[in-house]
Write a protein that holds these residues in place. Structure first.
Motif, PDB file in Angstrom:
ATOM      1  N   LYS A 102       0.393  -0.933   0.129  1.00 11.56           N
ATOM      2  CA  LYS A 102       0.058  -0.348   0.111  1.00 11.56           C
ATOM      3  C   LYS A 102       0.924   1.133  -0.134  1.00 11.56           C
ATOM      4  CE  LYS A 102      -4.016  -1.901   2.504  1.00 11.56           C
ATOM      5  NZ  LYS A 102      -5.401  -1.820   3.364  1.00 11.56           N
ATOM      6  N   VAL A 103       1.572   1.171   0.749  1.00 17.27           N
ATOM      7  CA  VAL A 103       3.035   2.430   0.651  1.00 17.27           C
ATOM      8  C   VAL A 103       3.658   2.739  -1.156  1.00 17.27           C
ATOM      9  CG1 VAL A 103       4.762   3.213   1.650  1.00 17.27           C
ATOM     10  CG2 VAL A 103       3.606   2.215   3.297  1.00 17.27           C
ATOM     11  N   VAL A 104       3.794   1.218  -1.224  1.00 17.14           N
ATOM     12  CA  VAL A 104       4.564   1.128  -2.551  1.00 17.14           C
ATOM     13  C   VAL A 104       3.912   1.994  -3.327  1.00 17.14           C
ATOM     14  CG1 VAL A 104       5.939  -0.100  -4.202  1.00 17.14           C
ATOM     15  CG2 VAL A 104       6.638  -0.672  -1.734  1.00 17.14           C
ATOM     16  N   MET A 105       2.254   1.598  -3.227  1.00 16.45           N
ATOM     17  CA  MET A 105       1.309   2.149  -4.691  1.00 16.45           C
ATOM     18  C   MET A 105       0.896   3.598  -4.390  1.00 16.45           C
ATOM     19  SD  MET A 105       2.125  -0.626  -6.241  1.00 16.45           S
ATOM     20  CE  MET A 105       0.422   0.677  -7.801  1.00 16.45           C
ATOM     21  N   ALA A 106       1.009   3.999  -3.412  1.00 14.62           N
ATOM     22  CA  ALA A 106       0.357   5.373  -2.574  1.00 14.62           C
ATOM     23  C   ALA A 106       1.099   6.211  -3.253  1.00 14.62           C
ATOM     24  CB  ALA A 106       0.206   5.445  -1.164  1.00 14.62           C
ATOM     25  N   LYS A 107       2.817   5.745  -2.853  1.00 12.05           N
ATOM     26  CA  LYS A 107       4.068   6.808  -3.117  1.00 12.05           C
ATOM     27  C   LYS A 107       3.839   7.043  -5.390  1.00 12.05           C
ATOM     28  CE  LYS A 107       7.126   6.057   0.091  1.00 12.05           C
ATOM     29  NZ  LYS A 107       7.324   7.451   0.364  1.00 12.05           N
ATOM     30  N   TRP A 108       3.852   5.997  -5.454  1.00 12.53           N
ATOM     31  CA  TRP A 108       3.570   5.245  -7.267  1.00 12.53           C
ATOM     32  C   TRP A 108       2.222   6.599  -7.504  1.00 12.53           C
ATOM     33  CZ3 TRP A 108      -0.284   3.746 -10.334  1.00 12.53           C
ATOM     34  CH2 TRP A 108       0.675   3.431 -11.829  1.00 12.53           C
ATOM     35  N   PHE A 109       1.204   6.225  -6.769  1.00 13.26           N
ATOM     36  CA  PHE A 109       0.326   7.188  -7.960  1.00 13.26           C
ATOM     37  C   PHE A 109      -0.173   8.322  -7.504  1.00 13.26           C
ATOM     38  CE2 PHE A 109      -4.071   8.536  -6.971  1.00 13.26           C
ATOM     39  CZ  PHE A 109      -5.253   7.495  -8.386  1.00 13.26           C
ATOM     40  N   LEU A 110       0.459   8.861  -5.815  1.00 14.86           N
ATOM     41  CA  LEU A 110       0.267  10.478  -5.984  1.00 14.86           C
ATOM     42  C   LEU A 110       1.599  10.542  -6.869  1.00 14.86           C
ATOM     43  CD1 LEU A 110      -0.080  10.583  -2.314  1.00 14.86           C
ATOM     44  CD2 LEU A 110      -1.759  11.062  -4.109  1.00 14.86           C
ATOM     45  N   TYR A 111       2.474   9.779  -7.141  1.00 13.87           N
ATOM     46  CA  TYR A 111       3.793  11.472  -7.716  1.00 13.87           C
ATOM     47  C   TYR A 111       3.684  11.359  -8.858  1.00 13.87           C
ATOM     48  CZ  TYR A 111       7.912  13.036  -9.646  1.00 13.87           C
ATOM     49  OH  TYR A 111       8.762  13.849 -10.476  1.00 13.87           O
ATOM     50  N   SER A 112       2.618   9.989  -9.440  1.00 11.72           N
ATOM     51  CA  SER A 112       2.155   9.595 -11.164  1.00 11.72           C
ATOM     52  C   SER A 112       1.666  11.191 -11.809  1.00 11.72           C
ATOM     53  CB  SER A 112       1.939   7.945 -11.099  1.00 11.72           C
ATOM     54  OG  SER A 112       2.919   7.356 -10.761  1.00 11.72           O
ATOM     55  N   ILE A 113       0.388  10.772 -10.686  1.00 15.69           N
ATOM     56  CA  ILE A 113      -0.582  12.203 -10.805  1.00 15.69           C
ATOM     57  C   ILE A 113      -0.166  13.827 -10.753  1.00 15.69           C
ATOM     58  CG2 ILE A 113      -2.458  13.244 -10.207  1.00 15.69           C
ATOM     59  CD1 ILE A 113      -2.782  10.603 -11.572  1.00 15.69           C
ATOM     60  N   PHE A 114       0.313  13.568  -9.759  1.00 14.12           N
ATOM     61  CA  PHE A 114       1.185  14.670  -9.804  1.00 14.12           C
ATOM     62  C   PHE A 114       2.659  15.211 -11.496  1.00 14.12           C
ATOM     63  CE2 PHE A 114       5.432  17.561  -8.946  1.00 14.12           C
ATOM     64  CZ  PHE A 114       5.017  18.741  -7.962  1.00 14.12           C
ATOM     65  N   ILE A 115       3.372  14.630 -11.620  1.00 14.21           N
ATOM     66  CA  ILE A 115       4.423  14.455 -12.783  1.00 14.21           C
ATOM     67  C   ILE A 115       3.417  14.735 -13.917  1.00 14.21           C
ATOM     68  CG2 ILE A 115       4.898  12.181 -13.447  1.00 14.21           C
ATOM     69  CD1 ILE A 115       7.401  15.251 -13.099  1.00 14.21           C
ATOM     70  N   ALA A 116       2.397  13.933 -14.324  1.00 15.31           N
ATOM     71  CA  ALA A 116       1.525  13.564 -15.355  1.00 15.31           C
ATOM     72  C   ALA A 116       0.780  14.702 -15.778  1.00 15.31           C
ATOM     73  CB  ALA A 116      -0.247  13.117 -14.907  1.00 15.31           C
ATOM     74  N   ILE A 117       0.384  15.555 -14.155  1.00 17.79           N
ATOM     75  CA  ILE A 117      -0.472  17.209 -14.484  1.00 17.79           C
ATOM     76  C   ILE A 117       1.047  18.200 -14.584  1.00 17.79           C
ATOM     77  CG2 ILE A 117      -1.551  19.033 -13.402  1.00 17.79           C
ATOM     78  CD1 ILE A 117      -3.021  16.836 -11.727  1.00 17.79           C
ATOM     79  N   LEU A 118       2.163  17.912 -14.121  1.00 16.74           N
ATOM     80  CA  LEU A 118       3.183  18.879 -14.305  1.00 16.74           C
ATOM     81  C   LEU A 118       3.258  18.712 -15.414  1.00 16.74           C
ATOM     82  CD1 LEU A 118       5.116  21.117 -13.460  1.00 16.74           C
ATOM     83  CD2 LEU A 118       6.442  18.878 -12.169  1.00 16.74           C
ATOM     84  N   THR A 119       3.715  17.559 -16.107  1.00 24.36           N
ATOM     85  CA  THR A 119       4.400  17.813 -17.601  1.00 24.36           C
ATOM     86  C   THR A 119       3.734  18.079 -18.702  1.00 24.36           C
ATOM     87  OG1 THR A 119       5.717  14.983 -16.758  1.00 24.36           O
ATOM     88  CG2 THR A 119       5.471  16.102 -18.658  1.00 24.36           C
TER      89      THR A 119
END
Length: 257
Positions: A102-119
């Protein structure tokens, strides 16, 4: 939900995320401004016609995003994982959430959303920055109808998420910030082309290296003598990213915190 909120708090409560995000934007939009001030003539058109015809190419506008800004992505994605190990509070996270996946997926999911929007925002801002400063040439880049512009608007966020997946997999395997960034930086900028100099096997490393395929998609340039085009290249890179990420997740579950 508590795990997501906890990871979001960690992400936005450090100064590093703001400084590196500023660099991400600066590299992308800054290069676009410089490019727009002096758009070079298309070399292929000049080769065939002998004329210096200047046309704004979307992939050229966002060249700095593909290189410098995506390296910032590598740094950020690594720090999301390894900062806890550097400050030695990863055990607290795993005690609060015993299911480590859950920790692994939470870190991946949150930062993936962040970087997709930023990009997406950076790519869009870069395209319009070039149009703004290029004067009469701005008409050669109709952002919402140009095939190249559409490609970078959707393709770069997808590529960024896959790069995050790849990088976080490596980071979970190493658990060390400097080591993960060094390996990813070397791999991202030079490793596959250097290994391509090796006799016999070098040509296969160049063709089937994940980063070379990643770059082929970004530049819309298919790799010669390979079974897929540049769209297949991003799928191939995605397979590498998922496999490495899964390997990292397995290691997280099995070793001591």
């Amino acid at each position: 939900m508590n795990t997501f909120l906890s990871e979001w708090t960690k992400l936005v409560s450090t100064k590093a995320i703001y400084w590196t995000t500023g660099l991400f934007l600066f590299f992308g939009v800054g290069f676009a401004a410089v490019y727009g001030l002096d758009v070079p003539a298309d070399p292929m058109v000049k080769l065939w016609t002998g004329m210096d015809i200047r046309i704004i190419k979307a992939t050229s506008v966002v060249a700095a995003v593909a290189a410098l800004s995506f390296f910032v992505t590598i740094v950020q994605a690594t720090m999301v994982v390894t900062s806890e190990y550097r400050h030695n509070y990863q055990s607290v996270s795993f005690m609060a959430t015993p299911n480590r996946l859950k920790v692994v997926m939470a870190k991946w999911f949150l930062y993936s959303i962040f970087i997709a929007i930023l990009t997406f925002v950076t790519v869009l801002a870069s395209l319009y920055m070039t149009k703004r400063v290029s004067g009469e040439l701005s008409s050669t880049l109709p952002v919402w109808s140009d095939e190249g512009a559409i490609h970078v608007l959707w393709g770069y966020p997808v590529a960024a998420v896959l790069l995050v997946t790849f990088t976080q997999g490596v980071s979970w395997l190493l658990r060390q910030t400097a080591g993960a960034i060094s390996i990813m930086g070397l791999w991202f900028f030079a490793l596959e082309n250097l290994l391509g100099l090796l006799p016999k096997v070098g040509k296969y490393i160049v063709k089937y290296g994940p980063i070379n395929n990643f770059n082929a998609f970004l530049t819309k340039t298919s790799i010669d003598d390979i079974q897929w085009d540049y769209n297949g290249s991003i799928a191939y890179f995605g397979v590498w990213a998922v496999v490495i990420f899964i390997a990292g997740a397995i290691v997280v579950r099995q070793r001591d915190a």
